[in-house]
Design a protein around this motif. Structure first.
Motif, PDB file in Angstrom:
ATOM      1  N   VAL A 198      29.514 -33.594  32.233  1.00  0.00           N
ATOM      2  CA  VAL A 198      28.301 -33.377  31.695  1.00  0.00           C
ATOM      3  C   VAL A 198      27.323 -32.536  32.465  1.00  0.00           C
ATOM      4  O   VAL A 198      26.266 -32.321  32.192  1.00  0.00           O
ATOM      5  N   TYR A 199      27.957 -31.709  33.480  1.00  0.00           N
ATOM      6  CA  TYR A 199      27.291 -30.749  34.149  1.00  0.00           C
ATOM      7  C   TYR A 199      28.375 -29.879  34.735  1.00  0.00           C
ATOM      8  O   TYR A 199      29.577 -29.972  34.843  1.00  0.00           O
ATOM      9  N   ASP A 200      27.736 -28.689  35.340  1.00  0.00           N
ATOM     10  CA  ASP A 200      28.654 -27.700  35.965  1.00  0.00           C
ATOM     11  C   ASP A 200      28.808 -27.804  37.325  1.00  0.00           C
ATOM     12  O   ASP A 200      27.768 -27.435  37.890  1.00  0.00           O
ATOM     13  N   PRO A 201      29.997 -28.375  37.951  1.00  0.00           N
ATOM     14  CA  PRO A 201      29.992 -28.546  39.549  1.00  0.00           C
ATOM     15  C   PRO A 201      29.841 -27.055  40.066  1.00  0.00           C
ATOM     16  O   PRO A 201      29.382 -27.276  41.213  1.00  0.00           O
ATOM     17  N   ALA A 202      30.024 -25.982  39.530  1.00  0.00           N
ATOM     18  CA  ALA A 202      29.537 -24.763  40.319  1.00  0.00           C
ATOM     19  C   ALA A 202      28.329 -24.409  40.486  1.00  0.00           C
ATOM     20  O   ALA A 202      28.139 -23.532  41.578  1.00  0.00           O
ATOM     21  N   ARG A 203      27.470 -25.090  39.568  1.00  0.00           N
ATOM     22  CA  ARG A 203      25.974 -24.756  39.595  1.00  0.00           C
ATOM     23  C   ARG A 203      25.127 -26.009  40.185  1.00  0.00           C
ATOM     24  O   ARG A 203      24.006 -25.655  40.582  1.00  0.00           O
ATOM     25  N   ALA A 204      25.434 -27.115  40.005  1.00  0.00           N
ATOM     26  CA  ALA A 204      25.035 -28.295  40.619  1.00  0.00           C
ATOM     27  C   ALA A 204      25.705 -29.219  41.268  1.00  0.00           C
ATOM     28  O   ALA A 204      26.804 -29.429  41.225  1.00  0.00           O
ATOM     29  N   ARG A 205      24.927 -30.061  41.957  1.00  0.00           N
ATOM     30  CA  ARG A 205      25.618 -31.051  42.677  1.00  0.00           C
ATOM     31  C   ARG A 205      24.871 -32.438  42.545  1.00  0.00           C
ATOM     32  O   ARG A 205      23.849 -32.551  42.072  1.00  0.00           O
ATOM     33  N   ILE A 206      25.640 -33.487  42.587  1.00  0.00           N
ATOM     34  CA  ILE A 206      25.071 -34.967  42.386  1.00  0.00           C
ATOM     35  C   ILE A 206      24.312 -35.435  43.554  1.00  0.00           C
ATOM     36  O   ILE A 206      24.944 -35.270  44.721  1.00  0.00           O
ATOM     37  N   LEU A 207      23.301 -35.742  43.482  1.00  0.00           N
ATOM     38  CA  LEU A 207      22.236 -36.469  44.464  1.00  0.00           C
ATOM     39  C   LEU A 207      22.565 -37.884  44.514  1.00  0.00           C
ATOM     40  O   LEU A 207      22.580 -38.629  45.658  1.00  0.00           O
TER      41      LEU A 207
END
Length: 432
Positions: free
Chosen positions: A309-318
């Motif tokens: 549900v997100y792009d790992p190359a552009r976002a990180r999980i907090l």
């Protein structure tokens, strides 16, 4: 084991296929040489089954959280000003992210595997073996926490250039290497004296005559699985469906989503993404829905590597947590909340999976529900639902209230009526 592999292949689940392939080796030993040979080879065969199957992905998130909390606590004890924001460590010098690669899962698995082998070779008493294996599993977790602590401390004291890039990697290798050597040295001082036991076969070195006939049977079964899979493989292309984004009471839209949030679910029979805004002028919410029809198969699987549900190359999980949602009609769903950070700032994502009318946030349970539908002879329809919006001014509670209000307007019980076969994916509805 062949049929376990075939079941995993038919449902496009990798872990049963990996396990079944590796477990074929002890199964063949049992079939061809019997229980006595299996008992003699119990450790090497058990070691193979345990560590030759890739099982560590589920540990990445928990190890990230443990590492982040450990490092922050160590920094507080040594007087360094620090703030923990999910998996972000905020110090006066920089913002440090405990990413997937910083979880230490590779060192944890390698150290545990080596610890099992070391305990088997060096100790005769079972309690020493258990104690050393437990030590080999705990030490890498603590060591990784110290590694992150020292990295942040170095960057905060001497500058970021000494804590990032090549210096960061070299420090990690040296640190983990030192920890591993110290662990083995500690174990060496408590080793047991080697006792050589001789085992003499009771019926010669050849397998029993009755088991000789099992060789062709075992070979036939080994061939049967891939042949059966190839013969039953479906060449029918996946069904295409048309999804229409709903018109929601109290929300203007749907309109084309314009921000940078882009879920990726390859091979979906249909998917739709749209943006909504509260009629009262509140924040905009992004909505995503994708559908997979039929049994899971290669290239057409809801739960698989790369679908997220997100792009790992552009976002990180907090941070990650669970949210209980209730939709019109009394339908209740346990959703997963992700707190992300990217170039545009923090963001909240709520998502869940559905197999027919049963919904869950667990990918494992989703796979089991799909398998049950296939085994019962039914054709499952699987889907993913996701809601997202940026967190304005760091007010996550306000963002959660907005997502909750939006979810209560979703007509989950009527959404399947909007799906029609044969069309292309579009965004339908009123666009202001």
């Amino acid at each position: 084991m062949v049929f376990v592999w075939y079941a995993g292949h038919a449902l496009d689940v990798n872990l049963p296929q990996h396990f079944a392939f590796v477990a074929l080796f002890p199964a063949l030993v049992l079939a061809c040489w019997g229980w006595r040979a299996l008992w003699v080879l119990a450790f090497p065969l058990g070691y193979l089954v345990t560590f030759a199957v890739p099982w560590g992905d589920a540990l990445v998130g928990p190890l990230q959280d443990i590492t982040a909390h450990f490092a922050v606590r160590a920094l507080e004890l040594t007087g360094t000003p620090v703030l923990l924001n999910g998996r972000e460590i905020i110090t006066p010098s920089a913002v440090w992210m405990v990413a997937d690669a910083c979880s230490g899962v590779k060192f944890f698995i390698a150290c545990t595997a080596l610890g099992c082998l070391y305990a088997y070779l060096m100790y005769q008493r079972w309690w020493k073996r258990v104690l050393f294996v437990a030590l080999a599993a705990v030490v890498p977790v603590i060591a990784n926490g110290f590694r992150v602590y020292f990295t942040v401390l170095i960057g905060d004291t001497w500058g970021l250039k000494y804590a990032t890039g090549t210096d960061h990697m070299i420090f990690g290798w040296q640190f983990f290497g030192t920890v591993l050597v110290l662990l083995l040295l500690v174990g060496w001082f408590f080793r047991d004296r080697v006792i050589v036991r001789e085992h003499f076969p009771t019926n010669g070195d050849k397998p029993a005559g009755g088991r000789i006939v099992l060789w062709p049977v075992a070979i036939a079964l080994l061939i049967a699985g891939p042949v059966l899979a190839a013969g039953l493989a479906s060449a029918v292309p996946p069904e295409r469906v048309h999804l229409a984004a709903p018109t929601l009471a109290g929300w203007t839209g749907p309109r084309v989503a314009e921000d940078g949030w882009r879920p990726n679910f390859a091979g979906a029979a249909g998917q739709v993404q749209a943006a909504y805004r509260s009629a009262s002028g509140g924040e905009a919410v992004d909505f995503f829905h994708a559908v997979y029809t039929g049994k899971p198969r290669r290239g057409h699987t809801l739960i698989t590597y790369g679908n997220d549900v997100y792009d790992p190359a552009r976002a990180r999980i907090l941070a990650s947590s669970r949210r209980d949602l209730e939709f019109p009609g009394g339908m209740r769903v346990s959703a997963r909340e992700l707190r992300l950070t990217d170039a545009a700032g923090p963001r909240l994502v709520w998502y869940w999976y559905c197999v027919d009318s049963r919904c869950t946030a667990s990918p494992v349970l989703t796979k089991l529900l799909q398998a049950w539908e296939v085994l019962c002879g039914r054709v499952p329809r699987s889907s993913v639902w996701a809601l997202s919006l940026p967190v304005a001014d760091g007010n996550a509670d306000r963002a959660r209230k907005t997502l909750l209000a939006f979810s209560r307007a979703l007509p989950m019980a009527r959404m399947p009526d909007d799906v029609h076969s044969g069309g292309k994916q579009t965004v339908a509805g009123n666009t202001p």
